[in-house]
Design a protein around this motif. Structure first.
Motif, PDB file in Angstrom:
ATOM      1  N   UNK A 166       0.834  -1.204   0.000  1.00  0.00           N
ATOM      2  CA  UNK A 166       0.000   0.000   0.000  1.00  0.00           C
ATOM      3  C   UNK A 166       0.874   1.262   0.000  1.00  0.00           C
ATOM      4  N   UNK A 167       1.999   1.182  -0.645  1.00  0.00           N
ATOM      5  CA  UNK A 167       2.899   2.330  -0.694  1.00  0.00           C
ATOM      6  C   UNK A 167       2.193   3.530  -1.341  1.00  0.00           C
ATOM      7  N   UNK A 186       2.932  -5.675   6.088  1.00  0.00           N
ATOM      8  CA  UNK A 186       2.283  -4.813   5.095  1.00  0.00           C
ATOM      9  C   UNK A 186       3.155  -3.587   4.830  1.00  0.00           C
ATOM     10  N   UNK A 187       3.206  -3.160   3.581  1.00  0.00           N
ATOM     11  CA  UNK A 187       4.007  -1.999   3.210  1.00  0.00           C
ATOM     12  C   UNK A 187       3.133  -0.752   3.140  1.00  0.00           C
ATOM     13  N   UNK A 188       3.280   0.114   4.158  1.00  0.00           N
ATOM     14  CA  UNK A 188       2.556   1.384   4.195  1.00  0.00           C
ATOM     15  C   UNK A 188       3.514   2.558   3.960  1.00  0.00           C
ATOM     16  N   UNK A 189       4.622   2.307   3.315  1.00  0.00           N
ATOM     17  CA  UNK A 189       5.623   3.360   3.150  1.00  0.00           C
ATOM     18  C   UNK A 189       5.024   4.586   2.454  1.00  0.00           C
ATOM     19  N   UNK A 190       5.241   5.750   3.076  1.00  0.00           N
ATOM     20  CA  UNK A 190       4.758   7.037   2.541  1.00  0.00           C
ATOM     21  C   UNK A 190       3.237   7.073   2.357  1.00  0.00           C
ATOM     22  N   UNK A 191       2.533   6.203   3.051  1.00  0.00           N
ATOM     23  CA  UNK A 191       1.069   6.194   2.952  1.00  0.00           C
ATOM     24  C   UNK A 191       0.468   7.301   3.812  1.00  0.00           C
ATOM     25  N   UNK A 192      -0.720   7.740   3.449  1.00  0.00           N
ATOM     26  CA  UNK A 192      -1.440   8.774   4.197  1.00  0.00           C
ATOM     27  C   UNK A 192      -2.489   8.073   5.052  1.00  0.00           C
ATOM     28  N   UNK A 207       5.853  -2.023   7.486  1.00  0.00           N
ATOM     29  CA  UNK A 207       6.717  -0.929   7.047  1.00  0.00           C
ATOM     30  C   UNK A 207       5.894   0.354   6.981  1.00  0.00           C
ATOM     31  N   UNK A 208       6.133   1.244   7.953  1.00  0.00           N
ATOM     32  CA  UNK A 208       5.412   2.518   8.023  1.00  0.00           C
ATOM     33  C   UNK A 208       6.379   3.686   7.835  1.00  0.00           C
ATOM     34  N   UNK A 209       7.459   3.413   7.148  1.00  0.00           N
ATOM     35  CA  UNK A 209       8.491   4.433   6.954  1.00  0.00           C
ATOM     36  C   UNK A 209       7.927   5.635   6.191  1.00  0.00           C
ATOM     37  N   UNK A 210       8.070   6.807   6.779  1.00  0.00           N
ATOM     38  CA  UNK A 210       7.608   8.025   6.131  1.00  0.00           C
ATOM     39  C   UNK A 210       6.097   8.176   6.065  1.00  0.00           C
ATOM     40  N   UNK A 211       5.358   7.316   6.740  1.00  0.00           N
ATOM     41  CA  UNK A 211       3.888   7.380   6.693  1.00  0.00           C
ATOM     42  C   UNK A 211       3.366   8.525   7.553  1.00  0.00           C
ATOM     43  N   UNK A 212       2.196   9.022   7.199  1.00  0.00           N
ATOM     44  CA  UNK A 212       1.531  10.065   7.973  1.00  0.00           C
ATOM     45  C   UNK A 212       0.444   9.424   8.832  1.00  0.00           C
TER      46      UNK A 212
END
Length: 328
Positions: A166-167, A186-192, A207-212
């Protein structure tokens, strides 16, 4: 059935008329080609390459009609795709939904408001799809490609999103609440993910790297081994959440609620980050971080007070012991 047949005839009436004219022309030529005066006419047409030109014109007309009918064919394909999706409602098996949804998305058709509760959609590719307000409760989306998808206000309670990508996705106000909501790996990288509800959700190694995650509800969520590097956690609710051992490098805890959150063994966490949060004093930390936060006194602050005359103290103790022995 009659309505569908009538619609089909209307959509293809030009093809039917063209085909009938072409067939009738061939039949007429074949029937009368050996009879005068048609024989001489046919021979003259052949010698003048008229038949070849007619064939070329027929091909050109067919191509023109093909492209002219493209919108109608697409409309019919979309109608059939929605029919497959709707007929599979309530079924756990794919029921052709995966291909139908992918086809609609590839044609730029909005899937907003879709209802596919408990559906099997593992491995589906819906990159960039519009699934606002969709109901995907209990749906299996394991290994799905959902990059840049719009899932605002969607219901994903108890969904299985293990290993899904879900990048860059938008899940503002989405509901992912519940212990059965599996978001591990789950990949939430840069996700809002602002204002999303992750209460009790299982985010192990996500992976919540850079997520809001600003204003998100992560109360009692399991974020063990998750990567939150550079994430925006402003005013998020982490009450009772498990953040050990999570990568919290450069996260913004401003206004976040850390009451009873477990931050033991959290990686790359410093006191300055922690003190931006609310109720940080009531979170759980390892001993080293507790000392840095001033929650327990440093060993250097303890002073061992020795008696002024240690020998006198020992003598006094010995005399008291002797006196007790005599009494008995």
């Amino acid at each position: 059935m009659r309505e569908r047949l009538r619609k089909w005839i209307q959509d293809f009436q030009e093809w039917i008329i063209f085909a009938l004219i072409f067939v009738l022309s061939i039949v007429v030529i074949r029937v009368f080609e050996d009879k005068p005066p048609f024989k001489s006419i046919v021979e003259s047409l052949i010698s003048s390459k008229f038949i070849g030109t007619l064939q070329d014109l027929s091909i050109l007309a067919a191509v023109i009609l093909y492209f002219r009918e493209t919108p109608s064919r697409k409309k019919q394909e979309h109608y059939e795709a929605w029919r497959v999706i709707n007929s599979a409602y309530g079924q756990r098996a794919s029921g052709g939904r995966i291909q139908a949804l992918q086809d609609l998305n590839n044609d730029g058709i909005s899937l907003a408001g879709l209802t596919a509760e408990k559906a099997y959609l593992a491995g589906i590719n819906l990159k960039g799809a519009d699934l606002r307000d969709a109901n995907l409760e209990g749906t299996n989306l394991k290994n799905a490609c959902l990059q840049e998808i719009d899932l605002r206000n969607a219901n994903l309670q108890q969904a299985d999103l293990r290993y899904a990508n879900l990048e860059g996705a938008n899940l503002r106000n989405a509901n992912l609440q519940g212990q059965s909501t599996n978001l591990s790996y789950t990949n939430f990288q840069n996700a809002y993910l602002s204002h999303a509800n992750f209460q009790l959700a299982y985010l192990w190694s996500a992976n919540l790297q850079g997520a809001d995650l600003s204003y998100a509800n992560l109360q009692e969520a399991d974020l063990s081994y998750a990567n939150l590097q550079g994430a925006n956690l402003k005013y998020a609710n982490f009450q009772g959440a498990d953040l050990s051992p999570t990568n919290l490098d450069q996260v913004n805890f401003q206004g976040a609620d850390l009451q009873n959150a477990d931050l033991r063994d959290a990686q790359n966490l410093n006191p300055e980050q922690v003190k931006l949060a609310r109720n940080w004093e009531y979170a759980k930390y390892d001993e080293a971080l507790q000392m840095q936060l001033g929650l327990i006194p440093s060993h250097q602050n303890f002073e061992v007070i020795q008696p002024e005359n240690s020998d006198q103290g020992h003598n006094l103790f010995d005399s008291q012991q002797s006196q007790l022995s005599d009494d008995f």
